[in-house]
Scaffold this motif. Structure first.
Motif, PDB file in Angstrom:
ATOM      1  N   HIS A 149      83.824  10.166 -16.293  1.00  0.00           N
ATOM      2  CA  HIS A 149      82.378  10.138 -16.020  1.00  0.00           C
ATOM      3  C   HIS A 149      81.620  11.359 -16.547  1.00  0.00           C
ATOM      4  O   HIS A 149      80.459  11.565 -16.211  1.00  0.00           O
ATOM      5  N   ALA A 150      82.287  12.152 -17.405  1.00  0.00           N
ATOM      6  CA  ALA A 150      81.643  13.365 -17.939  1.00  0.00           C
ATOM      7  C   ALA A 150      80.376  13.040 -18.737  1.00  0.00           C
ATOM      8  O   ALA A 150      79.364  13.727 -18.624  1.00  0.00           O
ATOM      9  N   LEU A 171      78.605  17.107 -20.936  1.00  0.00           N
ATOM     10  CA  LEU A 171      79.050  17.534 -22.263  1.00  0.00           C
ATOM     11  C   LEU A 171      77.888  18.129 -23.053  1.00  0.00           C
ATOM     12  O   LEU A 171      76.755  17.653 -22.960  1.00  0.00           O
ATOM     13  N   THR A 172      78.191  19.174 -23.805  1.00  0.00           N
ATOM     14  CA  THR A 172      77.207  19.714 -24.741  1.00  0.00           C
ATOM     15  C   THR A 172      77.927  20.062 -26.038  1.00  0.00           C
ATOM     16  O   THR A 172      79.150  20.147 -26.073  1.00  0.00           O
ATOM     17  N   LEU A 173      77.135  20.258 -27.079  1.00  0.00           N
ATOM     18  CA  LEU A 173      77.726  20.714 -28.332  1.00  0.00           C
ATOM     19  C   LEU A 173      77.355  22.168 -28.576  1.00  0.00           C
ATOM     20  O   LEU A 173      76.214  22.565 -28.386  1.00  0.00           O
ATOM     21  N   TYR A 174      78.361  22.939 -28.973  1.00  0.00           N
ATOM     22  CA  TYR A 174      78.143  24.273 -29.504  1.00  0.00           C
ATOM     23  C   TYR A 174      78.319  24.153 -31.012  1.00  0.00           C
ATOM     24  O   TYR A 174      78.899  23.176 -31.505  1.00  0.00           O
ATOM     25  N   TYR A 175      77.814  25.153 -31.735  1.00  0.00           N
ATOM     26  CA  TYR A 175      77.937  25.118 -33.195  1.00  0.00           C
ATOM     27  C   TYR A 175      78.393  26.487 -33.685  1.00  0.00           C
ATOM     28  O   TYR A 175      77.859  27.509 -33.260  1.00  0.00           O
ATOM     29  N   GLN A 176      79.379  26.466 -34.583  1.00  0.00           N
ATOM     30  CA  GLN A 176      79.857  27.732 -35.157  1.00  0.00           C
ATOM     31  C   GLN A 176      79.479  27.795 -36.636  1.00  0.00           C
ATOM     32  O   GLN A 176      79.694  26.831 -37.381  1.00  0.00           O
ATOM     33  N   ARG A 199      81.756  21.005 -25.688  1.00  0.00           N
ATOM     34  CA  ARG A 199      82.017  21.793 -24.488  1.00  0.00           C
ATOM     35  C   ARG A 199      81.840  20.912 -23.260  1.00  0.00           C
ATOM     36  O   ARG A 199      80.916  20.102 -23.215  1.00  0.00           O
ATOM     37  N   TRP A 200      82.763  21.052 -22.304  1.00  0.00           N
ATOM     38  CA  TRP A 200      82.679  20.274 -21.064  1.00  0.00           C
ATOM     39  C   TRP A 200      82.539  21.221 -19.894  1.00  0.00           C
ATOM     40  O   TRP A 200      83.428  22.015 -19.626  1.00  0.00           O
ATOM     41  N   ALA A 232      91.687  13.084 -23.297  1.00  0.00           N
ATOM     42  CA  ALA A 232      90.730  12.023 -23.649  1.00  0.00           C
ATOM     43  C   ALA A 232      91.347  11.067 -24.671  1.00  0.00           C
ATOM     44  O   ALA A 232      91.064   9.861 -24.658  1.00  0.00           O
ATOM     45  N   GLU A 233      92.212  11.608 -25.520  1.00  0.00           N
ATOM     46  CA  GLU A 233      92.883  10.745 -26.500  1.00  0.00           C
ATOM     47  C   GLU A 233      93.870   9.809 -25.807  1.00  0.00           C
ATOM     48  O   GLU A 233      93.983   8.642 -26.151  1.00  0.00           O
ATOM     49  N   GLU A 234      94.552  10.347 -24.801  1.00  0.00           N
ATOM     50  CA  GLU A 234      95.505   9.525 -24.044  1.00  0.00           C
ATOM     51  C   GLU A 234      94.806   8.404 -23.271  1.00  0.00           C
ATOM     52  O   GLU A 234      95.304   7.289 -23.218  1.00  0.00           O
ATOM     53  N   THR A 235      93.689   8.734 -22.635  1.00  0.00           N
ATOM     54  CA  THR A 235      93.049   7.757 -21.744  1.00  0.00           C
ATOM     55  C   THR A 235      92.106   6.813 -22.491  1.00  0.00           C
ATOM     56  O   THR A 235      91.657   5.819 -21.919  1.00  0.00           O
TER      57      THR A 235
END
Ligand code: C2E
Ligand code: MG
Ligand code: MG
Ligand code: MG
Length: 278
Positions: free
Chosen positions: A33-34, A40-45, A63-64, A81-84
């Motif tokens: 349910h994230a 969830l947000t995105l960071y940028y490098q 980022r969670w 998350a890949e497993e589920t």
């Protein structure tokens, strides 16, 4: 005494196992349910052109921040998350969010910026994946040359036939492809030979020791040379010191990314960074 210790060790082991299993379950639950909970947000490098010291792109890193568990590292939650299967909606959200932002940046005048997005095996072996990407590009009015998808070897080899087809379609659309974490897997060379990558991202573990290990230095030099023959460009990951950057420059490594230039940062901060470094 031995018997007592044995029992204690057994107890410790089962407790440890139980705690790990509990933790895994909590993470898997939280992930389900994230997205809906807006956690969830995105960071940028920033990614830097080593010769000119200018920014040419950014990598989106998810980022969670879980209400229940606090901040969880993607190195921990992406594999779960890949497993589920949660990686499919999460991956689609990451891609859409990064693409929308890429469009905004191009409108703000960063005309040649390339936004890189990490893609999981599960996404890459969806036969329709390239079509989704094409649909998103159309929806947001984003030109394909602003998008790069980062793929790890293991992602590609889980279903070679489908991932190869999907990659070819993506390149036909004009999307760039990067092989991520290069140099730590098993079949790196055959992947380079078969897949249409434009970028090779040298794994941080190699770059880290470039100044101290003549073997790592030799491997990096050889990969840079090889990339030239294959028409690909190397991006050195995890550059942390000036010494590492200087060695990479003398080897004619075109691009780099790492804490030396900038950590992954939230949207406002990276936009300010782009303004001052473009
Ligand atoms: P990656 O794609 O290889 O990303 C680079 C990682 O190295 C990032 O970790 C970044 O913060 C870290 N890094 C960059 N420069 C330096 C440096 O100079 N020193 C050190 N020590 N670390 C540096 P992060 O953000 O924790 O991500 C870890 C991994 O999680 C990523 O590795 C990627 O495999 C995965 N990941 C992150 N976001 C996503 C996503 O949206 N989708 C998917 N499928 N995977 C993601
Ligand atoms: Mg990456
Ligand atoms: Mg990497
Ligand atoms: Mg990685």
């Amino acid at each position: 005494v031995a018997k007592k210790r044995g029992r204690n060790q057994y107890y410790w082991f089962t407790q440890q196992f139980k705690t790990q299993a509990d933790q895994h379950l909590k993470l898997a639950n939280g992930l389900s349910h994230a997205l809906a909970a807006d956690e969830l947000t995105l960071y940028y490098q920033p990614q830097i052109d080593i010769q000119s010291n200018k920014v040419y792109g950014v990598e989106a890193l998810v980022r969670w921040n879980s209400a229940e568990l606090g901040a969880v590292s993607p190195a921990v939650f992406i594999p779960i998350a890949e497993e589920t299967g949660a990686i499919l909606p999460i991956g689609a959200w990451v891609l859409r969010t990064a693409m929308k932002q890429a469009k905004k940046w191009t409108e703000e005048g960063f005309k040649d910026l390339v936004v890189s997005v990490n893609i999981s095996a599960h996404q890459l072996i969806e036969p329709e994946f390239a079509h989704y990407v094409a649909d998103f590009m159309q929806e947001y009015g984003l030109d394909a040359r602003h998008l790069c998808l980062e793929i790890t070897e293991s992602a590609a080899i889980s279903d070679l036939e489908t991932s190869y087809k999907v990659c070819t379609e993506l390149v036909e659309l004009g999307v760039k492809l990067a092989i991520d974490d290069f140099g730590v897997g098993h079949s790196s060379l055959s992947m380079l030979n078969k897949f249409p990558f434009q970028f090779i991202k040298l794994d941080r573990s190699l770059v880290q020791d470039i100044a101290t290990s003549s073997r790592d230095y030799a491997i990096i030099r050889t990969v840079i040379e090889l990339s030239g023959h294959l028409g690909m460009q190397v991006v050195a990951e995890g550059v942390e010191t000036r010494e590492q950057a200087e060695l990479l420059r003398t080897l004619n490594c075109p691009e780099a990314q790492g804490y030396l230039y900038g950590r992954p940062m939230p949207l406002e901060q990276i936009t300010a960074y782009l303004r001052s470094h473009t």
